[in-house]
Design a protein around this motif. Sequence first.
Motif, PDB file in Angstrom:
ATOM      1  N   GLY A  11      36.985  45.517  28.831  1.00 27.78           N
ATOM      2  CA  GLY A  11      36.103  45.572  29.716  1.00 27.78           C
ATOM      3  C   GLY A  11      37.272  45.657  30.753  1.00 27.78           C
ATOM      4  O   GLY A  11      38.375  47.009  30.289  1.00 27.78           O
ATOM      5  N   MET A  12      37.125  45.787  32.281  1.00 26.18           N
ATOM      6  CA  MET A  12      38.521  46.673  32.762  1.00 26.18           C
ATOM      7  C   MET A  12      39.290  45.977  32.732  1.00 26.18           C
ATOM      8  O   MET A  12      40.319  46.861  33.507  1.00 26.18           O
ATOM      9  N   GLU A  13      39.281  44.695  32.406  1.00 19.29           N
ATOM     10  CA  GLU A  13      40.789  44.165  32.854  1.00 19.29           C
ATOM     11  C   GLU A  13      42.037  44.212  31.987  1.00 19.29           C
ATOM     12  O   GLU A  13      40.989  44.356  30.199  1.00 19.29           O
ATOM     13  N   ARG A  14      42.982  44.236  31.673  1.00 19.86           N
ATOM     14  CA  ARG A  14      44.140  44.648  30.322  1.00 19.86           C
ATOM     15  C   ARG A  14      43.583  43.212  28.905  1.00 19.86           C
ATOM     16  O   ARG A  14      44.016  42.463  30.106  1.00 19.86           O
ATOM     17  N   PRO A  15      43.649  42.904  27.946  1.00 22.57           N
ATOM     18  CA  PRO A  15      43.051  42.500  27.195  1.00 22.57           C
ATOM     19  C   PRO A  15      44.875  41.756  27.306  1.00 22.57           C
ATOM     20  O   PRO A  15      46.034  42.515  27.452  1.00 22.57           O
ATOM     21  N   LEU A  16      45.084  40.027  27.107  1.00 24.10           N
ATOM     22  CA  LEU A  16      46.482  39.611  27.613  1.00 24.10           C
ATOM     23  C   LEU A  16      47.011  39.085  26.112  1.00 24.10           C
ATOM     24  O   LEU A  16      45.767  39.128  25.298  1.00 24.10           O
ATOM     25  N   ALA A  17      48.135  39.851  25.538  1.00 28.01           N
ATOM     26  CA  ALA A  17      48.215  38.742  24.489  1.00 28.01           C
ATOM     27  C   ALA A  17      49.731  37.797  24.439  1.00 28.01           C
ATOM     28  O   ALA A  17      49.553  36.796  24.191  1.00 28.01           O
ATOM     29  N   HIS A  18      49.965  37.479  26.285  1.00 29.39           N
ATOM     30  CA  HIS A  18      50.821  36.498  26.220  1.00 29.39           C
ATOM     31  C   HIS A  18      50.853  36.173  27.568  1.00 29.39           C
ATOM     32  O   HIS A  18      51.522  37.178  28.338  1.00 29.39           O
ATOM     33  N   GLU A 128      46.251  57.563  30.956  1.00 33.98           N
ATOM     34  CA  GLU A 128      45.109  57.104  31.195  1.00 33.98           C
ATOM     35  C   GLU A 128      45.290  55.154  31.930  1.00 33.98           C
ATOM     36  O   GLU A 128      44.463  54.987  32.336  1.00 33.98           O
ATOM     37  N   ASP A 129      46.257  54.652  31.161  1.00 32.79           N
ATOM     38  CA  ASP A 129      45.729  52.986  31.382  1.00 32.79           C
ATOM     39  C   ASP A 129      46.116  52.842  32.973  1.00 32.79           C
ATOM     40  O   ASP A 129      45.313  52.558  33.914  1.00 32.79           O
ATOM     41  N   GLN A 130      46.942  53.860  33.808  1.00 37.76           N
ATOM     42  CA  GLN A 130      47.125  53.426  34.897  1.00 37.76           C
ATOM     43  C   GLN A 130      45.873  54.620  35.632  1.00 37.76           C
ATOM     44  O   GLN A 130      45.811  53.637  37.071  1.00 37.76           O
ATOM     45  N   ALA A 131      45.814  55.276  35.299  1.00 39.57           N
ATOM     46  CA  ALA A 131      44.840  55.930  35.788  1.00 39.57           C
ATOM     47  C   ALA A 131      43.505  55.178  36.185  1.00 39.57           C
ATOM     48  O   ALA A 131      42.593  54.650  37.400  1.00 39.57           O
ATOM     49  N   ARG A 132      42.943  54.455  34.931  1.00 38.50           N
ATOM     50  CA  ARG A 132      42.087  53.456  35.301  1.00 38.50           C
ATOM     51  C   ARG A 132      42.183  52.624  35.891  1.00 38.50           C
ATOM     52  O   ARG A 132      41.159  51.996  37.162  1.00 38.50           O
ATOM     53  N   GLN A 133      43.155  51.392  35.966  1.00 45.13           N
ATOM     54  CA  GLN A 133      43.619  50.618  36.814  1.00 45.13           C
ATOM     55  C   GLN A 133      43.392  51.102  38.511  1.00 45.13           C
ATOM     56  O   GLN A 133      42.935  50.139  39.338  1.00 45.13           O
ATOM     57  N   LYS A 135      41.629  53.699  40.111  1.00 49.02           N
ATOM     58  CA  LYS A 135      40.227  53.490  39.898  1.00 49.02           C
ATOM     59  C   LYS A 135      39.693  52.383  39.890  1.00 49.02           C
ATOM     60  O   LYS A 135      38.423  51.692  40.706  1.00 49.02           O
ATOM     61  N   VAL A 136      39.658  50.789  39.454  1.00 49.34           N
ATOM     62  CA  VAL A 136      39.447  50.094  39.366  1.00 49.34           C
ATOM     63  C   VAL A 136      39.782  49.182  40.768  1.00 49.34           C
ATOM     64  O   VAL A 136      38.829  48.509  41.689  1.00 49.34           O
ATOM     65  N   GLN A 137      41.188  49.342  41.476  1.00 48.02           N
ATOM     66  CA  GLN A 137      41.837  48.568  41.888  1.00 48.02           C
ATOM     67  C   GLN A 137      40.737  49.093  43.831  1.00 48.02           C
ATOM     68  O   GLN A 137      40.513  48.622  44.671  1.00 48.02           O
ATOM     69  N   LYS A 138      40.494  50.649  43.575  1.00 42.68           N
ATOM     70  CA  LYS A 138      39.804  51.469  44.734  1.00 42.68           C
ATOM     71  C   LYS A 138      38.196  50.937  44.831  1.00 42.68           C
ATOM     72  O   LYS A 138      38.167  50.333  45.822  1.00 42.68           O
ATOM     73  N   LYS A 139      37.951  50.631  43.528  1.00 39.14           N
ATOM     74  CA  LYS A 139      36.424  50.368  43.826  1.00 39.14           C
ATOM     75  C   LYS A 139      36.140  48.700  44.179  1.00 39.14           C
ATOM     76  O   LYS A 139      35.344  47.819  45.300  1.00 39.14           O
ATOM     77  N   SER A 140      37.254  47.710  43.970  1.00 41.34           N
ATOM     78  CA  SER A 140      37.562  46.449  44.635  1.00 41.34           C
ATOM     79  C   SER A 140      37.701  46.520  46.417  1.00 41.34           C
ATOM     80  O   SER A 140      37.596  45.537  46.232  1.00 41.34           O
ATOM     81  N   ALA A 141      38.471  47.488  46.087  1.00 38.59           N
ATOM     82  CA  ALA A 141      39.008  47.260  47.379  1.00 38.59           C
ATOM     83  C   ALA A 141      37.856  47.331  48.548  1.00 38.59           C
ATOM     84  O   ALA A 141      36.810  48.045  47.971  1.00 38.59           O
TER      85      ALA A 141
END
Length: 141
Positions: A11-18, A128-133, A135-141
Amino acid sequence: WVYIDVNLSVGMERPLAHNGRLLCVCFAVRTDKSSPGLEFAQMLKQDRPKDYEKVIRLFKWLGDLGWINNREKFKPIEGTEFFEFKEHQIRMPCLRSGNFYIITHGFFKKTDSISREQILRARLIIGEDQARQKKVQKKSA
Protein backbone atom coordinates in the motif's frame (compact mmCIF):
# COMPACT_ATOMS: atom_id res chain seq x y z
CA TRP A 1 11.37 -11.28 15.33
CA VAL A 2 9.37 -10.10 12.38
CA TYR A 3 9.17 -12.26 9.29
CA ILE A 4 8.15 -10.89 5.94
CA ASP A 5 4.46 -11.50 5.37
CA VAL A 6 4.45 -12.93 1.87
CA ASN A 7 0.73 -12.16 1.61
CA LEU A 8 1.34 -8.49 2.35
CA SER A 9 -0.22 -6.20 -0.20
CA VAL A 10 1.84 -3.16 -0.94
CA GLY A 11 0.00 0.00 0.00
CA MET A 12 1.26 3.45 0.81
CA GLU A 13 3.64 2.30 3.55
CA ARG A 14 6.87 0.46 2.94
CA PRO A 15 6.58 -3.28 3.60
CA LEU A 16 8.56 -4.27 6.66
CA ALA A 17 11.36 -6.84 6.56
CA HIS A 18 12.41 -6.40 10.21
CA ASN A 19 11.74 -3.77 12.85
CA GLY A 20 14.81 -4.14 15.03
CA ARG A 21 15.88 -2.62 18.33
CA LEU A 22 18.09 -0.05 16.55
CA LEU A 23 17.05 0.09 12.90
CA CYS A 24 14.17 -0.78 10.62
CA VAL A 25 14.76 -2.77 7.45
CA CYS A 26 12.03 -2.30 4.85
CA PHE A 27 11.34 -2.54 1.12
CA ALA A 28 11.13 0.35 -1.33
CA VAL A 29 7.82 0.83 -3.14
CA ARG A 30 7.73 2.15 -6.70
CA THR A 31 5.22 4.66 -8.03
CA ASP A 32 3.16 1.80 -9.50
CA LYS A 33 3.05 0.37 -5.93
CA SER A 34 5.20 -2.64 -6.85
CA SER A 35 8.06 -3.60 -4.56
CA PRO A 36 10.84 -5.44 -6.39
CA GLY A 37 12.71 -6.22 -3.15
CA LEU A 38 9.62 -7.70 -1.50
CA GLU A 39 8.83 -9.66 -4.67
CA PHE A 40 12.38 -11.07 -4.70
CA ALA A 41 12.09 -12.04 -1.00
CA GLN A 42 8.74 -13.74 -1.69
CA MET A 43 10.33 -15.70 -4.54
CA LEU A 44 13.15 -16.80 -2.22
CA LYS A 45 10.66 -17.90 0.44
CA GLN A 46 8.77 -20.00 -2.08
CA ASP A 47 11.60 -21.37 -4.23
CA ARG A 48 14.68 -21.24 -1.98
CA PRO A 49 13.52 -21.36 1.65
CA LYS A 50 16.99 -22.02 3.10
CA ASP A 51 18.38 -18.94 1.35
CA TYR A 52 15.33 -16.96 2.45
CA GLU A 53 16.02 -17.84 6.10
CA LYS A 54 19.65 -16.74 5.73
CA VAL A 55 18.63 -13.40 4.22
CA ILE A 56 16.04 -12.83 6.96
CA ARG A 57 18.79 -13.50 9.51
CA LEU A 58 20.82 -10.68 7.95
CA PHE A 59 17.87 -8.27 8.19
CA LYS A 60 17.47 -9.15 11.88
CA TRP A 61 21.18 -8.81 12.53
CA LEU A 62 21.29 -5.32 11.04
CA GLY A 63 18.04 -4.15 12.66
CA ASP A 64 18.91 -5.40 16.13
CA LEU A 65 22.64 -4.62 16.25
CA GLY A 66 22.80 -1.57 13.95
CA TRP A 67 25.59 -2.95 11.77
CA ILE A 68 26.83 -6.23 10.28
CA ASN A 69 30.57 -6.37 10.83
CA ASN A 70 31.12 -9.01 8.16
CA ARG A 71 31.87 -7.83 4.62
CA GLU A 72 30.92 -11.26 3.30
CA LYS A 73 27.33 -10.57 4.44
CA PHE A 74 26.89 -6.78 4.24
CA LYS A 75 29.03 -4.02 2.77
CA PRO A 76 28.95 -0.68 0.98
CA ILE A 77 28.72 -0.90 -2.80
CA GLU A 78 31.91 0.83 -3.90
CA GLY A 79 31.45 4.18 -5.59
CA THR A 80 27.77 4.45 -4.68
CA GLU A 81 25.52 5.52 -1.82
CA PHE A 82 24.19 1.95 -1.51
CA PHE A 83 24.97 -1.04 0.68
CA GLU A 84 24.25 -4.66 -0.15
CA PHE A 85 23.02 -7.65 1.79
CA LYS A 86 24.98 -10.68 0.53
CA GLU A 87 24.27 -14.37 0.82
CA HIS A 88 26.43 -16.36 -1.62
CA GLN A 89 25.18 -15.20 -5.06
CA ILE A 90 22.13 -13.40 -3.67
CA ARG A 91 22.40 -9.61 -3.54
CA MET A 92 19.89 -7.11 -2.17
CA PRO A 93 20.95 -3.46 -2.53
CA CYS A 94 19.70 -1.00 0.08
CA LEU A 95 20.02 2.63 1.06
CA ARG A 96 20.23 4.06 4.56
CA SER A 97 17.80 6.87 5.34
CA GLY A 98 17.87 7.86 9.01
CA ASN A 99 17.01 4.76 11.04
CA PHE A 100 15.82 2.88 7.97
CA TYR A 101 17.60 0.63 5.51
CA ILE A 102 15.43 0.54 2.40
CA ILE A 103 15.90 -2.51 0.15
CA THR A 104 15.46 -1.71 -3.53
CA HIS A 105 15.48 -5.12 -5.20
CA GLY A 106 17.26 -8.44 -5.28
CA PHE A 107 19.16 -10.44 -7.85
CA PHE A 108 21.57 -13.32 -8.33
CA LYS A 109 25.09 -12.03 -8.93
CA LYS A 110 27.03 -14.03 -11.49
CA THR A 111 30.24 -11.98 -11.70
CA ASP A 112 32.71 -10.49 -9.24
CA SER A 113 31.40 -6.94 -9.49
CA ILE A 114 27.88 -5.58 -9.44
CA SER A 115 26.83 -4.48 -12.90
CA ARG A 116 26.14 -0.86 -13.71
CA GLU A 117 22.59 -1.90 -14.69
CA GLN A 118 21.89 -3.18 -11.15
CA ILE A 119 23.17 0.06 -9.61
CA LEU A 120 21.06 2.12 -12.03
CA ARG A 121 18.04 -0.04 -11.21
CA ALA A 122 18.59 0.53 -7.46
CA ARG A 123 18.80 4.30 -8.05
CA LEU A 124 15.63 4.30 -10.14
CA ILE A 125 13.68 2.30 -7.55
CA ILE A 126 14.87 4.39 -4.59
CA GLY A 127 14.12 7.58 -6.53
CA GLU A 128 10.55 6.46 -7.15
CA ASP A 129 10.19 5.35 -3.53
CA GLN A 130 11.39 8.68 -2.16
CA ALA A 131 9.15 10.67 -4.54
CA ARG A 132 6.18 8.53 -3.47
CA GLN A 133 7.03 9.05 0.21
CA LYS A 134 7.13 12.84 -0.27
CA LYS A 135 3.68 12.74 -1.91
CA VAL A 136 2.29 10.71 0.99
CA GLN A 137 3.78 13.15 3.52
CA LYS A 138 2.25 16.14 1.69
CA LYS A 139 -1.19 14.51 1.64
CA SER A 140 -1.06 13.74 5.37
CA ALA A 141 0.15 17.24 6.31
